[in-house]
Design a protein around this motif. Structure first.
Motif, PDB file in Angstrom:
ATOM      1  N   ALA A  54       0.829  -1.205   0.000  1.00  0.00           N
ATOM      2  CA  ALA A  54       0.000   0.000   0.000  1.00  0.00           C
ATOM      3  C   ALA A  54       0.866   1.259   0.000  1.00  0.00           C
ATOM      4  O   ALA A  54       0.546   2.257  -0.664  1.00  0.00           O
ATOM      5  N   GLY A  55       1.976   1.227   0.737  1.00  0.00           N
ATOM      6  CA  GLY A  55       2.858   2.384   0.784  1.00  0.00           C
ATOM      7  C   GLY A  55       3.510   2.674  -0.563  1.00  0.00           C
ATOM      8  O   GLY A  55       3.566   3.831  -1.005  1.00  0.00           O
ATOM      9  N   THR A  56       4.008   1.632  -1.210  1.00  0.00           N
ATOM     10  CA  THR A  56       4.616   1.842  -2.533  1.00  0.00           C
ATOM     11  C   THR A  56       3.568   2.315  -3.543  1.00  0.00           C
ATOM     12  O   THR A  56       3.874   3.110  -4.432  1.00  0.00           O
ATOM     13  N   ASN A  57       2.325   1.841  -3.368  1.00  0.00           N
ATOM     14  CA  ASN A  57       1.268   2.283  -4.281  1.00  0.00           C
ATOM     15  C   ASN A  57       0.927   3.757  -4.052  1.00  0.00           C
ATOM     16  O   ASN A  57       0.636   4.498  -4.999  1.00  0.00           O
ATOM     17  N   PHE A  58       0.973   4.189  -2.790  1.00  0.00           N
ATOM     18  CA  PHE A  58       0.725   5.598  -2.497  1.00  0.00           C
ATOM     19  C   PHE A  58       1.812   6.473  -3.130  1.00  0.00           C
ATOM     20  O   PHE A  58       1.521   7.520  -3.726  1.00  0.00           O
ATOM     21  N   ILE A  59       3.059   6.035  -2.992  1.00  0.00           N
ATOM     22  CA  ILE A  59       4.164   6.793  -3.597  1.00  0.00           C
ATOM     23  C   ILE A  59       4.027   6.805  -5.116  1.00  0.00           C
ATOM     24  O   ILE A  59       4.267   7.819  -5.779  1.00  0.00           O
ATOM     25  N   TYR A  60       3.598   5.675  -5.678  1.00  0.00           N
ATOM     26  CA  TYR A  60       3.405   5.574  -7.127  1.00  0.00           C
ATOM     27  C   TYR A  60       2.316   6.559  -7.593  1.00  0.00           C
ATOM     28  O   TYR A  60       2.481   7.250  -8.602  1.00  0.00           O
ATOM     29  N   GLY A  61       1.221   6.612  -6.839  1.00  0.00           N
ATOM     30  CA  GLY A  61       0.151   7.554  -7.184  1.00  0.00           C
ATOM     31  C   GLY A  61       0.601   8.998  -7.082  1.00  0.00           C
ATOM     32  O   GLY A  61       0.252   9.838  -7.935  1.00  0.00           O
ATOM     33  N   TRP A  62       1.390   9.322  -6.045  1.00  0.00           N
ATOM     34  CA  TRP A  62       1.914  10.690  -5.894  1.00  0.00           C
ATOM     35  C   TRP A  62       2.832  11.041  -7.057  1.00  0.00           C
ATOM     36  O   TRP A  62       2.783  12.148  -7.597  1.00  0.00           O
ATOM     37  N   TRP A  63       3.653  10.090  -7.493  1.00  0.00           N
ATOM     38  CA  TRP A  63       4.571  10.318  -8.613  1.00  0.00           C
ATOM     39  C   TRP A  63       3.799  10.551  -9.914  1.00  0.00           C
ATOM     40  O   TRP A  63       4.152  11.417 -10.712  1.00  0.00           O
ATOM     41  N   LEU A  64       2.729   9.794 -10.097  1.00  0.00           N
ATOM     42  CA  LEU A  64       1.922   9.973 -11.304  1.00  0.00           C
ATOM     43  C   LEU A  64       1.200  11.316 -11.304  1.00  0.00           C
ATOM     44  O   LEU A  64       1.059  11.960 -12.352  1.00  0.00           O
ATOM     45  N   CYS A  65       0.734  11.748 -10.126  1.00  0.00           N
ATOM     46  CA  CYS A  65       0.008  13.019 -10.037  1.00  0.00           C
ATOM     47  C   CYS A  65       0.905  14.214 -10.343  1.00  0.00           C
ATOM     48  O   CYS A  65       0.418  15.271 -10.758  1.00  0.00           O
ATOM     49  N   ARG A  66       2.186  14.063 -10.141  1.00  0.00           N
ATOM     50  CA  ARG A  66       3.115  15.139 -10.463  1.00  0.00           C
ATOM     51  C   ARG A  66       3.221  15.342 -11.971  1.00  0.00           C
ATOM     52  O   ARG A  66       3.563  16.434 -12.435  1.00  0.00           O
ATOM     53  N   PHE A  67       2.916  14.290 -12.723  1.00  0.00           N
ATOM     54  CA  PHE A  67       2.956  14.358 -14.189  1.00  0.00           C
ATOM     55  C   PHE A  67       1.627  13.839 -14.711  1.00  0.00           C
ATOM     56  O   PHE A  67       1.490  12.650 -15.020  1.00  0.00           O
ATOM     57  N   PRO A  68       0.609  14.686 -14.793  1.00  0.00           N
ATOM     58  CA  PRO A  68      -0.738  14.240 -15.167  1.00  0.00           C
ATOM     59  C   PRO A  68      -0.803  13.509 -16.496  1.00  0.00           C
ATOM     60  O   PRO A  68      -1.671  12.665 -16.699  1.00  0.00           O
TER      61      PRO A  68
END
Length: 526
Positions: A54-68
Motif C-alpha cells: 500500500a505504501g509503494t502504491n501511495f508513492i506511485y500515485g503521488w509520482w503519477l500526479c506530479r505528471f498528469p
C-alpha cells in the motif's frame, strides 16, 4: 457498479487502482484467515507486507500526479520501468506472503497467474517473460521451504515413490504444471494484448484519416465552387482587356499603357492557372489532362510562378544521359560512325540544348509542375535569404514550419518573373531555354534531375535548418503544419504527395536538424 474504477486498460492509472484493490483484498483475506486457522497464521508479518504494498502504491500515485500526462497513457519509457519494478516487487511480496501461509499448498498461489496476466497486458514482451521467470523462481522457493499453517498445508499419506533433491514427486509435478500454465498465460495474454493495441492504433488512425477526408472534401468542394464562380468575371475581364488593346492599337498613347495591358494579360493568365489547380485539387478530370512533354518542358513549367526565381539554381545531372530514341541519340550515333575522333558533343543538339532535357515524359504537366513548385517554395522558405551585405533576412525560417506547402504561392509572381530562374551548367554545354539563361553560384535552393533506370528523380535541396525526426515522420499528413497562424493549413505537401503517388511515383525526404533538407520526387518514365 465496477469494483475497480474505470481506467484505460494497460494504463498507469489502471495499475494504480488494481494494486489498491489488491491491497484491500489481501488485508481482508488475512483477517478472515486468522480466525479460520485458530490463530496459527503469522498476522503481523503478513500485514506488514500488505502495508508495504500500500505504501509503494501511495508513492506511485503521488509520482503519477506530479505528471498528469502519465495517468491515462500507456506504460512506456520511464513509466514502464517504474511499473516493471512495482510488479516485480508484487511478485516478491506474494512469494513472501505465501511462504508465511502454507507455501505452494496455499490456494492463493494461483494469484501468480494474475500477476503474469497483468504483466502480459502492461509490459513489453521481454519484461513480461522476465516476470514469468521471477514467478517460477518464487514458486520453486515455496516448494522447497515454507511456513506450515494448520488447515492449509497438505500432508501426503502415500510413501515416496521417488524424490528429486528436496522435492517430492508431487512437488515436481506441481512445478511442471506451474511452468506450463505460466508460459501459456504469458504467451497468449501478451500476444492478445499486442494485437489489441495494434487494432486500437489502426482504429485511431482510421478515424483520424476519416475526419481529415471529411474536412478535405469540404475544402475541395469550396475550391471547386470558387473556381467556377471566379471563372466568369475573369473571362469578362480578359475579353475587355483584349478589346481595349485592339481599340488602342491605332491611338497614340504612353508606353506605360501597353505595359499595363500586358501586365493585366499576364495576371489573367496566372489566375487561369490557379483556377485550374483548384479544379484539379477538387478532382476535376478536365483540369488534370495528361501531356506528352519533355523533361525540359516540365522544368520550364515548374519555374513559371516561382516567387523568388533568382534564388533557384538548376543543376546539371551528376550523370548526364541520352534519352532512348531521341534525336540527340541518333545524331550521336551518326557522328560516332562517321568520325570516331571528331569529339562531337553527343549531349547537345543544334540549338545547344542538353540531351537529357529531351527525355520524353507522359504525365499531367501542370499538376506535376505545381507539386514540384510547392516543394521549391517550401525550400525557399526554409533557406536563409542573405542580402548584399551578407546579413540574414530570414534566419528564423525553418523547413519544418513549411512542410505543409503553399496552395497559392504561385499567385505571388507572374510567368515573366519566373523566366529569370537560374541555371548552373558544366563547361562546354549551354542552355538557351528562355526561362533558364543565367548562372548563380550561390543559389539558396537547387533543382536537379537524374535518371534512375525506368524512373526519373528530381531533387529539391535547400540550405535551411532541416527537420527533426518527429516532424519528418509527420510530413505529408493532412492539416499538419507548424507554420504561424494564418500562413498555412497543412494541405500543400499532402496534395503534392497525392499527385505524385497517383502517378505511381514516390516523394521522400532526407533531413537532419541544422543541415537542410532534400526532397526527392521519383516519377515513372513511359
Amino acid at each position: 457498479m465496477s469494483l475497480i474504477s474505470s481506467a484505460p486498460l494497460g494504463s498507469s492509472t489502471w495499475l494504480l487502482r488494481l494494486r489498491s484493490f489488491a491491497s484491500i483484498g489481501q488485508l481482508v483475506t488475512i483477517v478472515a484467515a486468522h480466525f479460520a486457522t485458530d490463530g496459527s497464521l503469522p498476522v503481523v508479518p503478513l500485514c506488514l507486507l500488505v502495508f508495504m504494498t500500500a505504501g509503494t502504491n501511495f508513492i506511485y500515485g503521488w509520482w503519477l500526479c506530479r505528471f498528469p500526462s502519465r495517468l491515462e497513457s500507456e506504460c512506456n519509457g520511464t513509466t514502464s520501468q517504474v511499473a516493471f519494478g512495482l510488479m516485480s516487487l508484487d511478485l516478491v511480496t506474494l512469494t513472501a506472503m505465501l511462504h508465511l501461509s502454507g507455501g505452494a499448498d496455499n490456494p492463493f498461489s494461483f494469484f501468480y497467474f494474475v500477476n503474469l496476466a497483468v504483466g502480459g497486458v502492461m509490459m513489453q514482451r521481454g519484461a513480461a517473460w522476465t516476470l514469468t521467470g521471477l514467478a517460477m523462481v518464487g514458486y520453486t522457493t515455496l516448494l522447497l521451504d515454507s511456513w506450515p499453517v494448520r488447515g492449509l498445508s497438505v500432508q501426503t499419506i502415500d510413501p515416496l515413490v521417488w524424490q528429486m533433491g528436496n522435492l517430492s514427486m508431487r512437488d515436481v509435478v506441481s512445478l511442471l504444471a506451474f511452468v506450463a500454465c505460466g508460459t501459456v498465460v504469458t504467451y497468449f495474454v501478451s500476444r492478445t494484448s499486442r494485437s489489441l493495441r495494434a487494432r486500437e492504433e489502426d482504429l485511431r488512425r482510421s478515424q483520424s484519416e476519416q475526419a481529415d477526408a471529411v474536412r478535405l472534401e469540404g475544402l475541395t468542394t469550396l475550391a471547386a465552387g470558387a473556381a467556377h464562380e471566379l471563372a466568369t468575371p475573369l473571362s469578362a475581364i480578359d475579353i475587355a482587356c483584349r478589346e481595349l488593346s485592339r481599340h488602342l492599337e491605332s491611338v497614340e498613347k504612353p508606353s506605360s499603357v501597353d505595359d499595363d495591358l500586358a501586365l493585366i494579360d499576364g495576371q489573367l493568365h496566372m489566375c487561369r492557372q490557379v483556377l485550374a489547380r483548384m479544379r484539379s485539387a477538387a478532382g476535376d478530370a478536365v483540369a488534370d489532362q495528361w501531356n506528352r512533354i519533355t523533361l525540359g518542358d516540365l522544368i520550364d513549367t515548374t519555374l513559371e510562378g516561382i516567387r523568388d526565381p533568382h534564388r533557384v539554381e538548376v543543376l546539371e545531372p551528376d550523370t548526364p544521359w541520352i534519352p532512348d530514341g531521341s534525336k540527340q541519340a541518333l545524331s550521336a550515333n551518326r557522328d560516332a560512325s562517321s568520325d570516331a575522333n571528331s569529339g562531337a558533343n553527343s549531349g547537345a543538339n543544334s540549338d545547344d540544348t542538353p540531351a537529357w532535357e529531351s527525355q520524353p515524359m507522359w504525365l499531367p504537366q501542370e499538376a506535376v509542375a505545381q507539386a514540384i513548385r510547392n516543394l521549391i517554395h517550401n525550400a525557399l522558405d526554409a533557406s536563409e535569404l542573405t542580402d548584399a551585405n551578407g546579413s540574414s533576412a530570414n534566419s528564423e525560417a525553418r523547413h519544418a514550419s513549411e512542410v505543409a506547402g503553399n496552395l497559392d504561392a504561385s499567385s505571388e509572381s507572374g510567368s515573366a518573373e519566373a523566366r529569370g530562374a537560374e541555371v548552373s551548367q558544366s563547361e562546354g554545354s549551354g542552355m538557351n531555354s528562355a526561362s533558364r539563361n543565367t548562372v548563380i553560384a550561390n543559389g539558396n535552393v537547387t533543382l536537379q534531375a537524374q535518371r534512375l533506370g525506368n524512373e526519373m528523380a528530381l531533387y529539391v535541396v535547400d540550405r535551411g535548418h532541416g527537420m527533426s525526426e518527429e516532424v519528418l515522420g509527420r510530413a505529408g499528413e493532412p492539416f499538419f503544419t507548424t507554420k504561424e497562424p494564418g500562413r498555412g493549413i497543412g494541405l500543400g505537401l499532402f496534395l503534392t504527395r497525392n499527385v505524385i503517388t497517383r502517378l505511381g511515383g514516390r516523394l521522400n525526404f532526407e533531413s537532419n536538424p541544422g543541415s537542410g533538407t532534400r526532397a526527392t520526387v521519383i516519377l515513372p518514365l513511359p
